[in-house]
Design a protein around this motif. Structure first.
Motif, PDB file in Angstrom:
ATOM      1  N   LEU A 157       3.060   3.030 -11.218  1.00  0.00           N
ATOM      2  CA  LEU A 157       4.477   3.201 -10.648  1.00  0.00           C
ATOM      3  C   LEU A 157       4.301   2.907  -9.222  1.00  0.00           C
ATOM      4  CD1 LEU A 157       7.864   2.066 -11.212  1.00  0.00           C
ATOM      5  CD2 LEU A 157       7.775   5.097 -11.032  1.00  0.00           C
ATOM      6  N   ARG A 158       3.626   3.520  -8.819  1.00  0.00           N
ATOM      7  CA  ARG A 158       3.364   4.353  -7.373  1.00  0.00           C
ATOM      8  C   ARG A 158       2.276   3.685  -6.596  1.00  0.00           C
ATOM      9  NH1 ARG A 158      -1.020   6.031  -5.142  1.00  0.00           N
ATOM     10  NH2 ARG A 158      -1.843   6.702  -2.854  1.00  0.00           N
ATOM     11  N   LYS A 159       1.459   2.636  -7.183  1.00  0.00           N
ATOM     12  CA  LYS A 159       0.547   1.643  -6.563  1.00  0.00           C
ATOM     13  C   LYS A 159       1.242  -0.193  -6.963  1.00  0.00           C
ATOM     14  CE  LYS A 159      -4.166  -0.413  -8.121  1.00  0.00           C
ATOM     15  NZ  LYS A 159      -4.765  -0.693  -8.599  1.00  0.00           N
ATOM     16  N   SER A 164       0.827  -1.744  -0.342  1.00  0.00           N
ATOM     17  CA  SER A 164      -0.604  -0.033   0.118  1.00  0.00           C
ATOM     18  C   SER A 164       0.831   1.171   0.315  1.00  0.00           C
ATOM     19  CB  SER A 164      -0.310  -0.055   0.786  1.00  0.00           C
ATOM     20  OG  SER A 164      -0.173  -0.491   2.237  1.00  0.00           O
ATOM     21  N   ALA A 165       0.262   2.018  -0.844  1.00  0.00           N
ATOM     22  CA  ALA A 165       1.406   3.554  -0.926  1.00  0.00           C
ATOM     23  C   ALA A 165       0.836   4.421  -0.266  1.00  0.00           C
ATOM     24  CB  ALA A 165       1.163   3.967  -2.406  1.00  0.00           C
ATOM     25  N   ALA A 166       1.664   5.507  -0.014  1.00  0.00           N
ATOM     26  CA  ALA A 166       1.460   6.743   1.299  1.00  0.00           C
ATOM     27  C   ALA A 166       0.275   7.545   0.617  1.00  0.00           C
ATOM     28  CB  ALA A 166       2.817   6.959   1.277  1.00  0.00           C
ATOM     29  N   VAL A 175       5.035   2.979  -3.553  1.00  0.00           N
ATOM     30  CA  VAL A 175       6.682   4.411  -3.616  1.00  0.00           C
ATOM     31  C   VAL A 175       5.195   5.338  -2.733  1.00  0.00           C
ATOM     32  CG1 VAL A 175       6.992   5.079  -6.035  1.00  0.00           C
ATOM     33  CG2 VAL A 175       8.787   5.149  -4.017  1.00  0.00           C
ATOM     34  N   HIS A 176       6.557   6.704  -1.938  1.00  0.00           N
ATOM     35  CA  HIS A 176       5.459   7.745  -1.822  1.00  0.00           C
ATOM     36  C   HIS A 176       6.353   8.868  -2.938  1.00  0.00           C
ATOM     37  CE1 HIS A 176       5.914  11.364   1.070  1.00  0.00           C
ATOM     38  NE2 HIS A 176       4.860  11.259   0.445  1.00  0.00           N
ATOM     39  N   LEU A 177       4.989   8.806  -3.375  1.00  0.00           N
ATOM     40  CA  LEU A 177       5.491   9.978  -4.673  1.00  0.00           C
ATOM     41  C   LEU A 177       5.468  11.807  -3.953  1.00  0.00           C
ATOM     42  CD1 LEU A 177       6.234  10.691  -7.549  1.00  0.00           C
ATOM     43  CD2 LEU A 177       3.148  10.328  -7.666  1.00  0.00           C
ATOM     44  N   VAL A 178       6.037  12.354  -3.586  1.00  0.00           N
ATOM     45  CA  VAL A 178       6.399  13.510  -4.111  1.00  0.00           C
ATOM     46  C   VAL A 178       6.324  14.319  -5.133  1.00  0.00           C
ATOM     47  CG1 VAL A 178       7.601  15.403  -2.194  1.00  0.00           C
ATOM     48  CG2 VAL A 178       7.026  13.199  -1.657  1.00  0.00           C
ATOM     49  N   ALA A 179       5.942  15.360  -5.292  1.00  0.00           N
ATOM     50  CA  ALA A 179       5.057  15.339  -6.786  1.00  0.00           C
ATOM     51  C   ALA A 179       5.651  17.796  -6.691  1.00  0.00           C
ATOM     52  CB  ALA A 179       4.393  15.554  -7.108  1.00  0.00           C
TER      53      ALA A 179
END
Length: 392
Positions: free
Chosen positions: A113-115, A9-11, A119-123
């Motif tokens: 990719l995040r799913k 599960s992604a943040a 990975v914790h995605l920071v945009a």
């Protein structure tokens, strides 16, 4: 299919607003890049597109921004390859600069990719508010928006200062005796036995700088199959025939053991003949996990270390690209001084079939002789030369 991937599960996605496009914020994001800690910062190229962004992520992971081979009309599996490496390394946080410039396809790929990787995605959005494309992409995705002043401190914490590794010998050849049989090709029948542990001679790692070998495998290809196959050849002395028959079921879920089959029990000097279960050294496990992950993400036949037909370059060619070679024949002595000539091509000897002009033998000596010399030059005590004949 392999069960090694359990999509975590992604943040929630973090959208970090930087309307002033502060250079200090960009520098802090770049300074936060620390691959050993699982923190990766991606600075996309201008006018980025989906395929280009995938290669930018591979480059941030320390991989060459290319996937050599003939992949057909569909092109190379860039995003699946990036996901395979992120899961294997693993990577916990992915910072993407200039995210407000990404189009809808890039956002779609990033969210997939995040799913897949958790990975914790920071945009980073260098505007006052997220653009319409970003808002549409995140409409059904859990996310929160913060400004640079309110951002959690850990997002932009600088990476710890670590002395860079010594890479003085990047261009020099490393002689790896376990590659002496890499070029041996033989059609091996399917074997479904369950072999016991395989023993192989203790090779002092200081004799051929294992850290340099690992660094080259990790940075000179983005294709997990190539890196994993050559890593196993270095660790076990397996031939290309054995490597081509490795099935994903031959690798245990934690990539700690790998089964290699050879029903013909082909004799190789200094190595165990026949089928056997090998202990995978810790440095080789990320390569095998990445290969297993890519096989899961891009389903095909169950071959773990071989890509689709006619796609990947030869393993010996990749070894030469990494400047790794087996022991070479002794060069002929020159009676007169001549100008420096080009270095001779690498000789690949199968070590089994009789020598021919096209398949030379080694004047250097047998594997046992090389091993004896390597142990003597590394200064190991005499007792270890005989007592440590196998690795645990």
């Amino acid at each position: 299919m392999s069960t090694r991937i359990i999509f975590p599960s992604a943040a929630p996605v973090t959208v970090l607003l930087d309307p002033a496009d502060d250079v200090a914020v960009t520098r802090a994001a770049l300074a936060a890049h620390h691959l050993p800690a699982g923190h990766v910062t991606v600075h996309p190229a201008p006018a980025v597109r989906s395929q280009t962004l995938g290669f930018d992520i591979l480059a941030a992971l320390g991989k060459p921004a290319e996937l050599p081979g003939n992949w057909g009309k569909e092109g190379p599996p860039v995003w699946n390859t990036a996901a395979a490496w992120i899961l294997a390394l693993p990577v916990a946080r992915l910072l993407v600069l200039r995210a407000h410039l990404l189009d809808a396809e890039c956002w779609s790929r990033l969210l997939v990719l995040r799913k897949r990787t958790g990975v914790h995605l920071v945009a980073f959005c260098h505007t006052r508010r997220p653009p319409a494309v970003m808002r549409t992409a995140l409409r059904h995705v859990e996310h929160h928006t913060v400004s640079t002043g309110d951002a959690p401190g850990h997002l932009l914490d600088p990476a710890p200062e670590i002395a860079p590794p010594r890479r003085n010998g990047e261009g020099r050849w490393i002689t790896v005796p376990a590659l002496a049989y890499l070029a041996f090709h033989q059609d091996l029948p399917t074997c479904r036995c369950t072999p016991g542990p395989a023993g192989h001679p203790y090779v002092p790692e200081r004799a051929y700088a294992i850290d340099q070998v690992v660094h080259r495998l990790a940075t000179r290809t983005a294709v997990p199959q190539l890196a994993a196959a050559l890593a196993i050849a270095v660790a076990t002395g397996a031939s290309a025939s054995q490597l081509s028959t490795v099935h994903y079921s031959h690798l245990d879920p934690d990539a700690t053991t790998l089964t290699l089959h050879d029903p013909f029990r082909t004799r190789r000097h200094g190595f165990t003949a026949g089928c056997g279960t090998y202990t995978v050294p810790p440095w080789a496990r990320p390569f095998l996990l990445a290969a297993a992950n890519l096989l899961h993400l891009s389903p095909r036949d169950g071959s773990l270390l071989a890509g689709p037909q006619h796609t990947l370059p030869a393993l010996t060619a990749f070894a030469e690209h990494c400047r790794l070679r087996p022991p070479q024949p002794t060069p002929p002595r020159r009676k007169k001084k001549h100008k420096a000539a080009a270095p001779p091509p690498v000789q690949w000897y199968d070590g089994i079939l009789p020598p021919t002009p096209q398949r030379p033998t080694y004047e250097f000596g047998t594997y046992e002789k090389w091993l004896h010399e390597a142990v003597r030059h590394t200064g190991l005590p005499a007792s270890r030369r005989t007592s440590r004949r196998t690795r645990p």
